[in-house]
Design an enzyme around this catalytic site. Sequence first.
Site, mmCIF file in Angstrom:
data_model
loop_
_atom_site.group_PDB
_atom_site.id
_atom_site.type_symbol
_atom_site.label_atom_id
_atom_site.label_comp_id
_atom_site.label_asym_id
_atom_site.label_seq_id
_atom_site.Cartn_x
_atom_site.Cartn_y
_atom_site.Cartn_z
ATOM 1 N N CYS A 1 71.951 93.293 68.353
ATOM 2 C CA CYS A 1 71.166 94.530 68.288
ATOM 3 C C CYS A 1 72.107 95.727 68.115
ATOM 4 O O CYS A 1 73.328 95.604 68.249
ATOM 5 C CB CYS A 1 70.314 94.688 69.549
ATOM 6 S SG CYS A 1 71.244 95.229 70.990
ATOM 7 N N ASN B 1 71.353 86.049 77.682
ATOM 8 C CA ASN B 1 70.493 87.211 77.899
ATOM 9 C C ASN B 1 69.819 87.130 79.264
ATOM 10 O O ASN B 1 69.450 86.047 79.734
ATOM 11 C CB ASN B 1 69.483 87.407 76.763
ATOM 12 C CG ASN B 1 68.658 86.196 76.439
ATOM 13 O OD1 ASN B 1 69.097 85.068 76.609
ATOM 14 N ND2 ASN B 1 67.448 86.403 75.965
ATOM 15 N N ILE B 2 69.669 88.304 79.878
ATOM 16 C CA ILE B 2 69.084 88.387 81.210
ATOM 17 C C ILE B 2 67.975 89.438 81.175
ATOM 18 O O ILE B 2 68.249 90.628 80.999
ATOM 19 C CB ILE B 2 70.158 88.744 82.261
ATOM 20 C CG1 ILE B 2 71.254 87.657 82.252
ATOM 21 C CG2 ILE B 2 69.525 88.883 83.649
ATOM 22 C CD1 ILE B 2 72.410 87.899 83.186
ATOM 23 N N GLU B 3 66.738 88.949 81.304
ATOM 24 C CA GLU B 3 65.568 89.834 81.231
ATOM 25 C C GLU B 3 65.046 90.122 82.640
ATOM 26 O O GLU B 3 65.460 89.490 83.614
ATOM 27 C CB GLU B 3 64.475 89.159 80.388
ATOM 28 C CG GLU B 3 64.956 88.866 78.977
ATOM 29 C CD GLU B 3 63.904 88.194 78.100
ATOM 30 O OE1 GLU B 3 62.854 87.758 78.626
ATOM 31 O OE2 GLU B 3 64.153 88.098 76.888
ATOM 32 N N CYS C 1 74.481 96.469 71.064
ATOM 33 C CA CYS C 1 75.592 95.511 71.157
ATOM 34 C C CYS C 1 76.610 95.746 70.053
ATOM 35 O O CYS C 1 77.816 95.641 70.285
ATOM 36 C CB CYS C 1 75.065 94.076 71.109
ATOM 37 S SG CYS C 1 74.230 93.588 72.635
ATOM 38 N N CYS D 1 71.498 91.917 76.742
ATOM 39 C CA CYS D 1 71.711 90.871 75.737
ATOM 40 C C CYS D 1 72.895 89.974 76.114
ATOM 41 O O CYS D 1 73.810 90.400 76.841
ATOM 42 C CB CYS D 1 72.019 91.486 74.379
ATOM 43 S SG CYS D 1 70.669 92.421 73.672
ATOM 44 N N GLU E 1 75.371 89.090 74.329
ATOM 45 C CA GLU E 1 76.662 89.604 73.862
ATOM 46 C C GLU E 1 77.276 90.545 74.884
ATOM 47 O O GLU E 1 78.471 90.505 75.162
ATOM 48 C CB GLU E 1 76.474 90.372 72.541
ATOM 49 C CG GLU E 1 76.026 89.542 71.370
ATOM 50 C CD GLU E 1 74.511 89.441 71.229
ATOM 51 O OE1 GLU E 1 73.805 89.427 72.269
ATOM 52 O OE2 GLU E 1 74.027 89.371 70.091
HETATM 53 N N1 THU Z 1 68.840 89.232 72.509
HETATM 54 C C1 THU Z 1 70.145 88.928 72.754
HETATM 55 O O1 THU Z 1 70.502 88.539 73.859
HETATM 56 N N2 THU Z 1 71.017 89.050 71.732
HETATM 57 C C2 THU Z 1 70.683 89.351 70.447
HETATM 58 O O2 THU Z 1 71.565 89.373 69.587
HETATM 59 C C3 THU Z 1 69.298 89.669 70.098
HETATM 60 C C4 THU Z 1 68.357 89.759 71.251
HETATM 61 C C5 THU Z 1 67.868 89.029 73.591
HETATM 62 C C6 THU Z 1 67.329 90.240 74.265
HETATM 63 C C7 THU Z 1 66.016 89.714 74.816
HETATM 64 O O3 THU Z 1 66.264 89.064 76.034
HETATM 65 C C8 THU Z 1 65.587 88.664 73.813
HETATM 66 O O4 THU Z 1 66.742 88.346 73.066
HETATM 67 C C9 THU Z 1 64.476 89.104 72.884
HETATM 68 O O5 THU Z 1 64.772 90.321 72.315
#
Ligand code: THU
Length: 129
Positions: free
Chosen positions: A86, A42-44, A89, A53, A55
């Site tokens: 989510c 995941n990259i925020e 995804c 996300c 995925e």
């Molecule tokens: N996130 C994912 O990367 N995949 C998931 O299946 C659920 C949520 C990430 C998004 C965000 O960076 C962090 O988890 C919290 O929501």
Amino acid sequence: MNPEELIARAVQVRENACANYSHYKVGAALLTPGGKIYTGCNIENATYGLTVCAERVALWKALSEGERKFTQIAIVTSGESPASPCGACRQLLWEYCGDIEVILANLQGFRKTLRLSEIFPRPFDQSFL
Ligand code: THU
């Protein structure tokens, strides 16, 4: 492929997560029928909403390399309940991977394998268009 191999790759890439805001690190590993693995974390970012996300990062990497068929995706988090993809995804995995196996895992040894159709019933897809 032994699912543990795929999970191990997701565990590894999870370390690269850019999760400075949620501190919730996720790793994903997507498998092709030919045995190639594409990973993502995941990259925020500071706007929050532009977060991608794990995925989708794995999927974008694979699609952009020309891959079009997939058999399994492993998703790894820490914490008691493993992450479940989510809605966005799920929609994109359905579009590009079809009814693949989704392996949910955590660092503590929990594993659960489901078909995407089990967690994404009655999807909207190209069959409606
Ligand atoms: N996130 C994912 O990367 N995949 C998931 O299946 C659920 C949520 C990430 C998004 C965000 O960076 C962090 O988890 C919290 O929501």
